[in-house]
Design an enzyme around this catalytic site. Structure first.
Site, PDB file in Angstrom:
ATOM      1  CG  HIS B 137      -1.935   0.972   1.353  1.00  0.00           C
ATOM      2  ND1 HIS B 137      -1.711   2.276   1.709  1.00  0.00           N
ATOM      3  CD2 HIS B 137      -3.267   0.868   1.151  1.00  0.00           C
ATOM      4  CE1 HIS B 137      -2.866   2.939   1.719  1.00  0.00           C
ATOM      5  NE2 HIS B 137      -3.826   2.111   1.383  1.00  0.00           N
ATOM      6  CG  ASP B 214       0.215  -2.388   6.156  1.00  0.00           C
ATOM      7  OD1 ASP B 214      -0.773  -2.447   6.918  1.00  0.00           O
ATOM      8  OD2 ASP B 214       0.211  -1.757   5.078  1.00  0.00           O
ATOM      9  CD  GLN B 217      -7.333  -4.313   4.167  1.00  0.00           C
ATOM     10  OE1 GLN B 217      -8.311  -4.930   4.593  1.00  0.00           O
ATOM     11  NE2 GLN B 217      -7.415  -3.078   3.688  1.00  0.00           N
ATOM     12  CE  LYS B 240      -7.491   0.295   6.047  1.00  0.00           C
ATOM     13  NZ  LYS B 240      -8.012   0.669   4.740  1.00  0.00           N
ATOM     14  CB  CYS B 378      -3.656   3.224  -1.629  1.00  0.00           C
ATOM     15  SG  CYS B 378      -4.801   4.571  -1.380  1.00  0.00           S
TER      16      CYS B 378
HETATM   17  C1  LIG Z   1      -2.685  -2.720   3.600  1.00  0.00           C
HETATM   18  C2  LIG Z   1      -2.971  -1.318   4.030  1.00  0.00           C
HETATM   19  N1  LIG Z   1      -1.986  -0.581   4.554  1.00  0.00           N
HETATM   20  C3  LIG Z   1      -2.185   0.677   4.966  1.00  0.00           C
HETATM   21  C4  LIG Z   1      -3.416   1.267   4.851  1.00  0.00           C
HETATM   22  C5  LIG Z   1      -3.568   2.675   5.327  1.00  0.00           C
HETATM   23  O1  LIG Z   1      -4.513   2.756   6.358  1.00  0.00           O
HETATM   24  P1  LIG Z   1      -5.068   4.169   6.798  1.00  0.00           P
HETATM   25  O2  LIG Z   1      -5.606   4.822   5.563  1.00  0.00           O
HETATM   26  O3  LIG Z   1      -6.130   3.856   7.778  1.00  0.00           O
HETATM   27  O4  LIG Z   1      -3.920   4.924   7.358  1.00  0.00           O
HETATM   28  C6  LIG Z   1      -4.471   0.532   4.303  1.00  0.00           C
HETATM   29  C7  LIG Z   1      -5.819   1.098   4.121  1.00  0.00           C
HETATM   30  O5  LIG Z   1      -6.067   2.061   3.429  1.00  0.00           O
HETATM   31  C8  LIG Z   1      -4.239  -0.789   3.880  1.00  0.00           C
HETATM   32  O6  LIG Z   1      -5.220  -1.516   3.362  1.00  0.00           O
END
Ligand SMILES: Cc1ncc(COP(=O)(O)O)c(C=O)c1O
Ligand SMILES: Cc1ncc(COP(=O)(O)O)c(C=O)c1O
Lengths: 147, 422, 422, 147
Positions: B137, B214, B217, B240, B378
């Protein structure tokens, strides 16, 4: 949970007439502890001589932290190090007891009065401050003796 | 087994009707999840009964707010197998990752200037390597690009294969003696792939590199224990996992040896005009007034998840994923981007549809009440790798059921009809 | 005139009883304000009806959430006289200030490494000076200490005088040709002093320094227009102005020329594995999923404040402050730390009481239902200057009335009795 | 607000058969614009010769952004620069009209069909992408002519 539980007469008495206050000990490990949320501070010097603990301290802070330091001094000054560490553990348990006390708390003698403080989460740190400083200084003493 | 009908009733938004009075089929939980009544109420109740500045007051409200906040921390920490002081709160997972990259930057600069560093592990040198994967991401890519640019460290990537999994065949050379940190995603938010955490972490340990997972998910969808995977940092976002917006988590294995990131009130020990010293973890990482209501809401979300059980949730999502993959793959114009079997994957499915642009696909699905996500999710480098401009993504959670999957599959067919593609 | 009785009814928490069934007298709004029902409901309603990831989806909910979020931004920007794209959201004012200090750090390092900088104004050199005041909140002190340490810049301070005001007599030498940035508080959260913004900003402009105003205690309490004071950056926190926790604001006069701080999703323009380019403001500063519910709650708070009127609120607070100062100063053991007249001050009063420790004072007040703040109020250097370990602080807001002030004054007398001080 | 307002026949027609697509112009200023939320991209080259605008472009993206580029090309290619900038302003106003249209929108001829898009906030950017690229390229042309 009236504050009369917090400010028991013996606590106010120690606050008004603190015992052992003032750095008198010449040697030993000196530590400085702070309660960042309210600014209470204590400078404490401790040494272990012939297995016995010598403590002296100077502090600023609220009635609870001052009374706690005073009673702690009365309780531990001149006692064997192992006994002092046990008292520290006991006092910590008392402060975490949420007003219930502990099974062994008679060993703390007058400091049992702090059971009332344990009902006021925001003040627990005040009461613990001198004990944390003492523990820190003692452990440093023991460590340097082992070197 | 989840009683989805009962679960749906706990989520006020799911009984809404959208567009031309369509039933809402929410398949965008990978972007953000919906919130049960219990979470919404936990937030309101905090403001109605307890609101006060935590850790700062001796008055009754402040005391109660602090106790609620710290027990919420305990519950959330416990949920991932951590101790209370090992987690700190951020605003989202993105901030959590930036916190770590800035810890590296801060220590690197201090070391360069000859200032005593808190932990030499964080001080990078030109030529040091940072290992990521090709499926990250942007939140776990761009901050490292910035760090590399500012320190002279270099980025290396564990590559994708056409199945949408990591190709570990060169792992030993990609993670090598120059590697200082390995940061990677647990479950890809684009492909649904669940990565082999242990293989990667073990290799990182062999070379003495720090590791960051990370878990955005994964924490919401499966049982995860930071101690058993023995990672140095883990990040995730409350929103999430049924929790409120505005709260993320950073887990640190060794919090008191980590350098500080945001500085200011409540994270200090002592302050003079010239110099300050800092508190122990977790306060050390929580500068300024914290989002207490949101943290308490997140604890309510953890309660909700635990009541159903993370194993049950994971199995439920896999069952829906199986159904959806089968249904979609029967449509010849569908091309799944990501694993097409159920091995090591979760409930996220990306696909393209003939040469229709996903934006158009999403629009026609939306007209039918079906909320999916379209775009690069993203994770633009994945699009580049698979040579697609974007994809349509459906993602499942505990409140979805077979009916939702059927609606998706028939919705896709109807989209082909709408644009006259056959 | 504010109908305080009616206002109090809008704040559910204020009808609560605390400790031994005491009426709650909330005098800690400088730490965090209470929230009216309309704000609490705006947050809940978002989760019940609209919740979705903003700026990222084409589906109906995402569209509605984006529209609500951006109109909230417009309303909040308008409240301080700014345009929408000139404000970005953070988690609190502390983050807003750190964002600016890290912008300086990032550009400084890039310049040092010969990387093209976005704006040379932000690149510091050893010997450059950063000017603060002696009355800053830790949030506007510690981040600059960190910046100075990492860049070799030096901190200088506009000093306090014994009245608790800034001594501007040496302003011309303190802010000089080496000064690159001047950052200072509008209303002190410790002393209640309102600083002479124009004099300081004018002097900063003469030497070409950037300016930052810590408006945490002014935006909630008075009419403030960023354009008429012509400041480069302004920061404040939603939770101190009736809004939810978890949302802060950073105003930037020239947002598109400011370097980025947090990086990740939603703030990018284009991403490859090696390199990314960034979006225009405000997205440029909003990495990751934003706290949309909280931002929308903050817009509801702005509605509430505007309905009453900021001028009216300011006058109301001054009237209460007058009453409180008069009452407290009749008690010989009270020592006010800060201005004792109403010139250029707001509704924050710090004091000491005989040689009682503020922690003890606060406790006895709390027993009577009176919630004040005790400690160093995150401005330890002020304590050091006045040579007090801590103070007791009462702060007023639109929901306080004369009765609250009387309770405070009589509560202080009762505290003296409790400890037997005469 | 049915999507039939969005996908009007003429829009789908331009999407299926885009006009002027492919970079054919040899000279001129080239710009590259991206819609970061969905990944739509356009490369556009524009020149002003004898006061007249020449445009060519290549793009990827959804039906709305592709149809918009195609209709834009039909509308502006060969027109005087001032007229093109006026059309751009008119199209922007149309897209901000939330489905209401504007007083002058006949000047946009077929592109009036985009009024339906203006009811879908998430798609407005798709329709505007080629126009923003065009404006950027034209202003750069004008600026370099003034130097
Ligand atoms: C795998 C992963 N990493 C990072 C993020 C970033 O999370 P956030 O937007 O809540 O900071 C997300 C979600 O957008 C994600 O799915
Ligand atoms: C003057 C001032 N500056 C900065 C802050 C920090 O605000 P926050 O804790 O919301 O980040 C505060 C409040 O604590 C304040 O009063």
């Amino acid at each position: 949970m009236s504050i009369d539980n917090l400010y028991q007469e013996i606590i106010l008495e120690h606050y008004r007439h603190p015992q052992g206050k003032g750095i008198s000990l010449e040697n030993g490990v000196e530590v400085h502890h702070v309660n960042p949320s309210c600014g209470d501070e204590i400078t404490l010097r401790a040494a272990i001589m012939d297995e016995k603990v010598g403590v002296s301290y100077d502090n600023t802070g609220c009635s609870i932290s001052q009374a706690s330091a005073s009673m702690m001094w009365e309780l531990v000054h001149g006692k064997p190090a192992t006994e002092v560490l046990a008292l520290e553990a006991e006092f910590l348990a008392l402060m975490q007891s949420k007003g219930q006390g502990t099974d062994e708390d008679e060993s703390l003698s007058d400091a049992i009065a702090f059971v009332g403080v344990s009902q006021f989460p925001a003040r627990v740190k005040c009461a613990l401050l001198p004990w944390m400083a003492l523990k820190d200084a003692l452990l440093q003493n023991l460590r340097s003796n082992n070197e | 087994m989840i009683d989805v009908a009962a679960v749906k009733r706990d989520f006020p938004i799911l009984s809404q009707r959208v567009r031309a009075n369509r039933e809402l089929i929410y398949l965008d939980s990978a972007a953000t999840s919906q919130k049960p009544e219990s979470v919404i109420n936990a937030v309101s109740r905090f403001y109605q009964n307890t609101n006060a500045a935590i850790h700062r007051g001796a008055h009754a409200l402040a005391e109660a707010a602090t106790v609620e906040f710290e027990s919420a921390r305990e519950k959330i920490a416990h949920f991932i197998g951590a101790q209370s002081h090992e987690i700190c709160f951020t605003k989202n997972a993105t901030e959590s990752i930036n916190a770590v990259t800035y810890m590296f930057l801060n220590e690197t600069i201090k070391a360069q200037r000859g200032i005593q560093v808190e932990n030499p592990h964080f001080a990078l040198q030109a030529g040091d390597e940072i290992v990521l994967t090709q499926m990250e991401h942007h939140a776990n890519l761009v901050p490292w690009q910035e760090l590399a640019l500012k320190t002279g460290a270099e980025l290396r990537f564990i590559p994708l294969n056409t199945e949408g999994r990591l190709d570990l065949s060169d792992l030993e050379s990609i993670i090598n003696n120059k590697t200082r940190v390995v940061s990677f995603v647990h479950q890809s938010n684009f492909l649904g792939t669940i990565n082999p955490v242990n293989s990667i972490i073990n290799r990182a340990k062999q070379v003495g590199a720090l590791t960051l997972l990370d878990a955005c998910q994964s924490v919401p969808h499966l049982t995860m224990n930071v101690k058993s995977i023995d990672v140095d940092f883990a990040v995730f976002s409350g929103h999430k996992m049924l929790g409120p917006l505005g709260v993320g988590v950073l887990y640190l294995k060794d919090p008191n040896s980590a350098p500080v990131f945001l500085t200011g009130g409540s994270m200090i020990e002592k302050v003079t005009l010239e110099k300050s010293t800092y508190a122990q973890a977790p306060q050390r990482f929580e500068a300024g007034t914290q989002a207490a209501a949101e943290v308490i809401g997140l604890a309510a979300a953890v309660d909700y998840l635990e009541q159903i059980g993370m194993e049950v949730i994971h199995r439920h999502e896999l069952a829906l994923t199986k159904l959806a993959l089968e249904g979609l793959m029967q449509i010849p114009q569908v091309n799944i981007i990501g694993p097409t079997d159920l091995q090591e994957r979760g409930g996220i499915i990306s696909f393209t549809l003939a040469d229709l642009h996903p934006h158009d696909v999403g629009q026609v699905l939306d007209e039918q009440g079906i909320a999916v996500r379209v775009g690069h999710h993203c994770a633009w480098p994945i699009c580049t790798y698979f040579n697609v401009p974007a994809t349509t993504r459906a993602s499942f959670y505990l409140y979805n059921d077979e009916h939702d999957v059927e609606m998706l599959v028939s919705g896709v067919t109807r989209t082909l009809d709408y644009f006259g593609v056959s």
